[in-house]
Structure formats: C-alpha cells, structure tokens
Design a protein around this motif. Structure first.
Motif, PDB file in Angstrom:
ATOM      1  N   GLY A   1       0.801  -1.221   0.000  1.00  0.00           N
ATOM      2  CA  GLY A   1       0.000   0.000   0.000  1.00  0.00           C
ATOM      3  C   GLY A   1       0.833   1.268   0.000  1.00  0.00           C
ATOM      4  N   GLY A   2       2.001   1.239   0.623  1.00  0.00           N
ATOM      5  CA  GLY A   2       2.823   2.435   0.721  1.00  0.00           C
ATOM      6  C   GLY A   2       3.982   2.487  -0.251  1.00  0.00           C
ATOM      7  N   TYR A   3       4.065   1.523  -1.189  1.00  0.00           N
ATOM      8  CA  TYR A   3       5.240   1.428  -2.052  1.00  0.00           C
ATOM      9  C   TYR A   3       5.466   2.693  -2.880  1.00  0.00           C
ATOM     10  CZ  TYR A   3       8.148   0.333  -6.040  1.00  0.00           C
ATOM     11  OH  TYR A   3       9.124   0.400  -7.002  1.00  0.00           O
ATOM     12  N   PHE A   4       4.450   3.167  -3.580  1.00  0.00           N
ATOM     13  CA  PHE A   4       4.649   4.313  -4.477  1.00  0.00           C
ATOM     14  C   PHE A   4       4.901   5.599  -3.689  1.00  0.00           C
ATOM     15  CE2 PHE A   4       2.219   1.319  -7.109  1.00  0.00           C
ATOM     16  CZ  PHE A   4       3.091   1.219  -8.184  1.00  0.00           C
ATOM     17  N   LEU A   5       4.306   5.706  -2.518  1.00  0.00           N
ATOM     18  CA  LEU A   5       4.589   6.871  -1.673  1.00  0.00           C
ATOM     19  C   LEU A   5       6.060   6.882  -1.258  1.00  0.00           C
ATOM     20  CD1 LEU A   5       1.340   6.653   0.446  1.00  0.00           C
ATOM     21  CD2 LEU A   5       1.898   8.479  -1.182  1.00  0.00           C
ATOM     22  N   ARG A   6       6.591   5.723  -0.891  1.00  0.00           N
ATOM     23  CA  ARG A   6       8.008   5.632  -0.533  1.00  0.00           C
ATOM     24  C   ARG A   6       8.888   5.924  -1.741  1.00  0.00           C
ATOM     25  NH1 ARG A   6       6.057   0.938   1.724  1.00  0.00           N
ATOM     26  NH2 ARG A   6       7.116  -0.335   0.148  1.00  0.00           N
ATOM     27  N   ARG A   7       8.540   5.314  -2.881  1.00  0.00           N
ATOM     28  CA  ARG A   7       9.375   5.489  -4.067  1.00  0.00           C
ATOM     29  C   ARG A   7       9.428   6.938  -4.528  1.00  0.00           C
ATOM     30  NH1 ARG A   7       8.176   2.619  -9.877  1.00  0.00           N
ATOM     31  NH2 ARG A   7       6.774   4.413 -10.059  1.00  0.00           N
ATOM     32  N   ASP A   8       8.312   7.639  -4.361  1.00  0.00           N
ATOM     33  CA  ASP A   8       8.237   9.033  -4.825  1.00  0.00           C
ATOM     34  C   ASP A   8       8.685  10.035  -3.766  1.00  0.00           C
ATOM     35  OD1 ASP A   8       7.285   8.035  -7.203  1.00  0.00           O
ATOM     36  OD2 ASP A   8       5.179   8.431  -6.749  1.00  0.00           O
ATOM     37  N   GLY A   9       9.246   9.550  -2.667  1.00  0.00           N
ATOM     38  CA  GLY A   9       9.783  10.456  -1.660  1.00  0.00           C
ATOM     39  C   GLY A   9       8.772  10.971  -0.657  1.00  0.00           C
ATOM     40  N   HIS A  10       7.669  10.238  -0.469  1.00  0.00           N
ATOM     41  CA  HIS A  10       6.646  10.635   0.509  1.00  0.00           C
ATOM     42  C   HIS A  10       6.356   9.475   1.466  1.00  0.00           C
ATOM     43  CE1 HIS A  10       5.883  14.141  -2.019  1.00  0.00           C
ATOM     44  NE2 HIS A  10       5.764  13.334  -3.052  1.00  0.00           N
ATOM     45  N   PRO A  11       7.359   8.947   2.141  1.00  0.00           N
ATOM     46  CA  PRO A  11       7.095   7.818   3.036  1.00  0.00           C
ATOM     47  C   PRO A  11       6.171   8.236   4.169  1.00  0.00           C
ATOM     48  CG  PRO A  11       9.270   8.722   3.448  1.00  0.00           C
ATOM     49  CD  PRO A  11       8.745   9.432   2.239  1.00  0.00           C
ATOM     50  N   MET A  12       5.265   7.343   4.527  1.00  0.00           N
ATOM     51  CA  MET A  12       4.351   7.625   5.634  1.00  0.00           C
ATOM     52  C   MET A  12       3.918   6.315   6.259  1.00  0.00           C
ATOM     53  SD  MET A  12       0.887   8.789   3.550  1.00  0.00           S
ATOM     54  CE  MET A  12       1.723  10.095   2.664  1.00  0.00           C
ATOM     55  N   PRO A  13       3.504   6.344   7.527  1.00  0.00           N
ATOM     56  CA  PRO A  13       3.005   5.127   8.169  1.00  0.00           C
ATOM     57  C   PRO A  13       1.761   4.609   7.442  1.00  0.00           C
ATOM     58  CG  PRO A  13       3.431   6.844   9.789  1.00  0.00           C
ATOM     59  CD  PRO A  13       3.536   7.489   8.452  1.00  0.00           C
ATOM     60  N   VAL A  14       1.708   3.285   7.269  1.00  0.00           N
ATOM     61  CA  VAL A  14       0.577   2.657   6.577  1.00  0.00           C
ATOM     62  C   VAL A  14      -0.050   1.629   7.506  1.00  0.00           C
ATOM     63  CG1 VAL A  14      -0.179   1.322   4.587  1.00  0.00           C
ATOM     64  CG2 VAL A  14       1.693   2.979   4.341  1.00  0.00           C
ATOM     65  N   THR A  15      -1.348   1.746   7.697  1.00  0.00           N
ATOM     66  CA  THR A  15      -2.114   0.764   8.458  1.00  0.00           C
ATOM     67  C   THR A  15      -2.924  -0.077   7.483  1.00  0.00           C
ATOM     68  OG1 THR A  15      -2.296   2.248  10.357  1.00  0.00           O
ATOM     69  CG2 THR A  15      -3.868   0.421  10.233  1.00  0.00           C
ATOM     70  N   ALA A  16      -2.725  -1.401   7.511  1.00  0.00           N
ATOM     71  CA  ALA A  16      -3.481  -2.313   6.645  1.00  0.00           C
ATOM     72  C   ALA A  16      -4.247  -3.274   7.541  1.00  0.00           C
ATOM     73  CB  ALA A  16      -2.541  -3.066   5.711  1.00  0.00           C
ATOM     74  N   PRO A  17      -5.503  -2.975   7.853  1.00  0.00           N
ATOM     75  CA  PRO A  17      -6.266  -3.832   8.767  1.00  0.00           C
ATOM     76  C   PRO A  17      -6.549  -5.193   8.142  1.00  0.00           C
ATOM     77  CG  PRO A  17      -7.718  -2.233   7.722  1.00  0.00           C
ATOM     78  CD  PRO A  17      -6.317  -1.862   7.319  1.00  0.00           C
TER      79      PRO A  17
END
Length: 504
Positions: free
Chosen positions: A419-435
């Motif tokens: 879920g957070g892969y593209f955010l990390r790749r594009d320089g916007h890492p953030m905590p991801v909660t996947a229930p």
C-alpha cells in the motif's frame, strides 16, 4: 502401432512448401508480434500485481527477500532475478519491466535459432509464438510470465532433443530447465511430470542410465517443501478469488493460441480430425504414423496438461487463464508440426492462418498506439491514487485490499508495504495501516473509524465487485456521503474500484 518403448517412425520426406509464400508471412508475423510487445504498455502504471513484484525487488537484503518469496504464489526464480536486476538499474516502471520485455522478445527468436532442425517448422513455430496473444501483455509486466514463457519454450526444445537423442547432457538440460520452470510457476510441474513419464515409457533404458540428471530436482524439491504449505492455503474456498469454469472457457485455448475465436476453433478442429485420421490409419497398418516419438510426446504432454488443469477448474475454483502458459509452447509446436506434415497443402493452411493472426495482432497493435489508456493497468493500480494522496499532503495512510485472498494471515505486514510502495518510491514515506480483511460488516465505517483516529490520514481501498465475497460488493464505497469532510476519487473502472480519500 509401434512399440511404445521405441521411437515412432518419422514421416517420409515431404515436398517443400512454397518458400516464397510461407517465409515472408512468417517474417511479417514476427515483426508484428514483436511490435505488439514493444507497444503493449511499457509506460503504463504498475498495476496491482506488479506492485508486489516491485516491493519484493526492493527488499533491503536477502533475508527479507526470502521471507517475501515464501509468502508469494509463484516460485523464487523470477523474483531472485528481479531483485538482482533492481540493485543495478533501480525500480522505475521501465526498469522493472525491461527484463520481461527482453525475455518476451527472446522467446520466438530462440525458436527461430534452435527450435527444430527443420527450418519450416522453426519459422512457423516462431511466427505463431510471436503472434500468441498470451505473450503480448506479459511482455511489459513486471511479473513472472514472460520468463515462464521463455523457460517453457526452452524446456519444450530440450524435451524434443532428449527424446530424439537421449544422453546425460541432454537429460541434464531437460531436468535443469524443468526445475527452473517449476520454480517460476508451479503449474509447470504438471507438464514436467507428464514428460518425465513419457521419457520413461519411450526410452526406458536411456532414462535409467541418465538417472544422475535428477540432481537439479533436489533444490527444487527442497524449496517446494518450505513453500507448499503457503501455496496450499490458497486451496481454501474462503480465500480464492476466482470461481469454477463455465462452458465459455472452452473458447480460451483457441483464442489464446491464435487471437481469434472461430478461426482458432476451425484450426484446432482440423488438426484434431487429421490426428484421428492418421491414428486410425496407423493402427490399421495402412500408413506409418507421420510424427516422430519426440513430436508426439511433446504435443501430447501439452494436451494432457491443459486437459488436467482445465478439468480441475470445472470442478473446483483453481484456474485462471495465465495458468496454461507453461503448456502453450508444446501446443504451438503442434501447430507447426501439423502444417509441416500436410506437405503440399501446407501453404493453403498456413497462409490464411498467418494472415488472420497477423491481422488480429495488427489491430491490437493499433489499439495499443491509439488508446494506451485503455490498458487495464490504468484501471487497477495504486500508483495514480498514491500520487493524488501525496499531492493532498496526507501524512498517514489506511489501506484495505478488499478480497477473500486478503483473508490470509499477514504476520510480516506485507500488505502495508504494498500500500505504501509508491509513496516511498516518490519520496513521501508515511506510516501505513493495513487492517485484516473484514469478513463481515461495512468497510466504509471501518476505514472511517481507523482513519479518524489518525490526523492527516488518507484512505486507499481497492476491490473488484465481480469477485464473490468482496465486501465492497455488498457495501459499495460511500465514504464522502457518510462523512462529507472527506474528498474521494475512484481511480478504477467498473467492476474495479480503487478509491482514494483525503480530508482537504
């Protein structure tokens, strides 16, 4: 009929077909087929499944790579290659897809180079392989299927050579390719097992003498011993995303082989009638069986494998179209063998077939060029919604993959990484909660509750409403209606929803 333990007689020498007709059609088919691969979506967003490949390829070390591969349906061959490749070229969309493109282009060229001693057989086999629809989309996907197609083709060539002239070196080639192919996709084990039985039946003495060639199967078996418990967890009816096959699936084989439904049916029907005629004539002693033992065993293994896998698909939910890919090279080889066997009639068969297949591929190529956004990957990806979420300044993400398959345990938080892969790749890492996937209840309220507990949160919710059991099927997205403070955008295309929501 000849003794099953002996090579079946070769067909008598057949007249050469008109090379001025067949050869240019085959070259045209190769050019069009390779163009389809080049233009089939290299720059499209990485779709949902490709995101898993990207996450696996960007693991920080070998230990994390192995943990991921043990939680994936496919074997380790492709992911190990992609992991090594990514260390050198990075993880851009084009970089991740380039190995598949190279391997896909190499497949018909391998046949043209080393596929069979007879040049006409090589040309036709390479041409129909280049035009096979199943090879187009996989050429520009960061998934194992282009590698699988190449390995299955090399495996078919190795099997032909093993049956024709069995020795230890050829046996090692065949078992080594068997191990690599199975460890790329486990459905290849079906055709590998059938071919192993055929080798024992046709060449029993040589098979016994070449027993050391079983050595490459040892590491394959060791990996499978660790991996199969996870694979078997997908046999639970509560976790599979596909249903049982219906009668419409019978169109699948001719469509995938030729790109055309009715012409494909006519081609396979003519081949079947010819085979039955030749078999009856051989049994009655009126004519020799016109195919060698190697040709018969290869094509027969493909037909039996397809029959087994598709028959299971009619009984239990266990089949999707790409699962027949390991058997396609054997079936396409059968088309080339049959056309060669038809002698003087071959141009009358091959020319219309190649023209229709080339025309169908050319129409598909025109679609790739004219409307690239029609590619299904634009309708089922996390790349575009992730960019939209980042542009709205979100700092937290709540992500739900809404599918029965997501009901499997995820102890290592793999879905959060996806879920957070593209955010990390594009320089916007953030905590991801996947229930955990909710088997009951309304995901709208669950996601609002989770996102409301975290300031500056965004929501990413993906589901396919055509999949039975999906919660979005029973509770379609209504987040912005339930809470007007949320702004939502659906990046999917019916029946697929890829919903991104933010609070402005």
């Amino acid at each position: 009929m000849a003794d099953a333990a002996l090579p079946l007689p070769h067909a008598p020498a057949l007249p050469r077909v008109a090379p001025d007709l067949i050869t240019p059609l085959c070259w045209t088919a190769l050019v069009v087929g390779l163009a389809c691969r080049l233009f089939s979506g290299m720059n499209a967003p990485l779709w949902f499944d490709e995101t898993f490949s990207a996450v696996i390829a960007t693991q920080p070390d070998i230990a994390h790579l192995v943990r991921w591969m043990l939680r994936e349906l496919s074997g380790p061959t492709y992911y190990s290659m992609l992991f090594a490749w990514q260390q050198v070229v990075g993880d851009s969309n084009v970089a991740l897809r380039l190995p598949s493109l190279i391997l896909s282009i190499a497949t018909p060229l391998l046949i043209l180079w080393r596929g069979y001693p007879d040049r006409q057989v090589r040309m036709i086999w390479a041409a129909v392989t280049a035009l096979s629809v199943i090879g187009f989309d996989s050429a520009t996907q960061a998934r194992p299927y282009a590698l699988l197609f190449l390995l299955a083709t090399a495996h078919a060539i190795a099997f032909l050579r093993l049956i024709e002239q069995p020795d230890l070196r050829r046996a090692f080639w065949w078992t080594g390719l068997s191990a690599l192919t199975v460890l790329t996709h486990y459905h290849a084990a079906v055709i590998c097992g059938i071919q192993g039985i055929a080798y024992l039946a046709i060449r029993p003495r040589q098979a016994i003498r070449t027993w050391p060639a079983l050595l490459p199967l040892v590491p394959m078996t060791a990996w499978m011993a660790f991996h199969l418990p996870f694979i078997l967890s997908f046999t639970n009816k509560d976790t599979v995303w596909y249903g049982t096959l219906g009668l419409d699936a019978l169109w699948l084989i001719p469509s995938l082989l030729t790109g055309l439904a009715w012409p494909g049916v006519l081609l396979l029907g003519a081949m079947a009638a010819s085979f039955v005629h030749d078999m009856i004539a051989a049994r009655r002693g009126k004519a020799a069986w016109p195919y060698s033992a190697a040709q018969t065993a290869l094509v027969g293994s493909g037909l039996i494998a397809v029959t087994i896998v598709m028959s299971m698909g009619f009984l239990v939910p266990s089949f999707t179209a790409r699962y027949i890919l390991p058997y396609v090279p054997a079936l396409l080889a059968g088309v080339a063998f049959w056309i060669r066997r038809m002698g003087k009639a071959a141009p009358l068969i091959a020319a219309p077939m190649l023209c229709l297949m080339t025309g169908s591929a050319a129409a598909q190529l025109a679609g790739y060029v004219r409307a690239p956004e029609e590619d299904f990957r634009y309708a089922f990806n996390f790349e575009q919604p992730s960019q939209w979420i980042a542009a709205h300044g979100a700092r937290q993400l709540v992500m739900l993959w809404d599918s029965p398959t997501a009901g499997l345990d995820d102890p290592d938080g793999h879905m959060a990484q996806v879920g957070g892969y593209f955010l990390r790749r594009d320089g916007h890492p953030m905590p991801v909660t996947a229930p955990p996937w909710p088997r009951r209840g309304d995901p709208n309220r669950l996601l609002l509750q989770l996102a409301g507990e975290r300031p500056h949160s965004a929501i990413l919710w993906a589901y396919d409403a055509s999949v039975p059991g999906t919660r979005g099927q029973a509770h379609p997205w209504a987040i912005s209606r339930i809470d007007p403070r949320w702004q939502c955008r659906d990046f999917g295309r019916a029946p697929i929803t890829v919903l991104a929501c933010v609070q402005p």
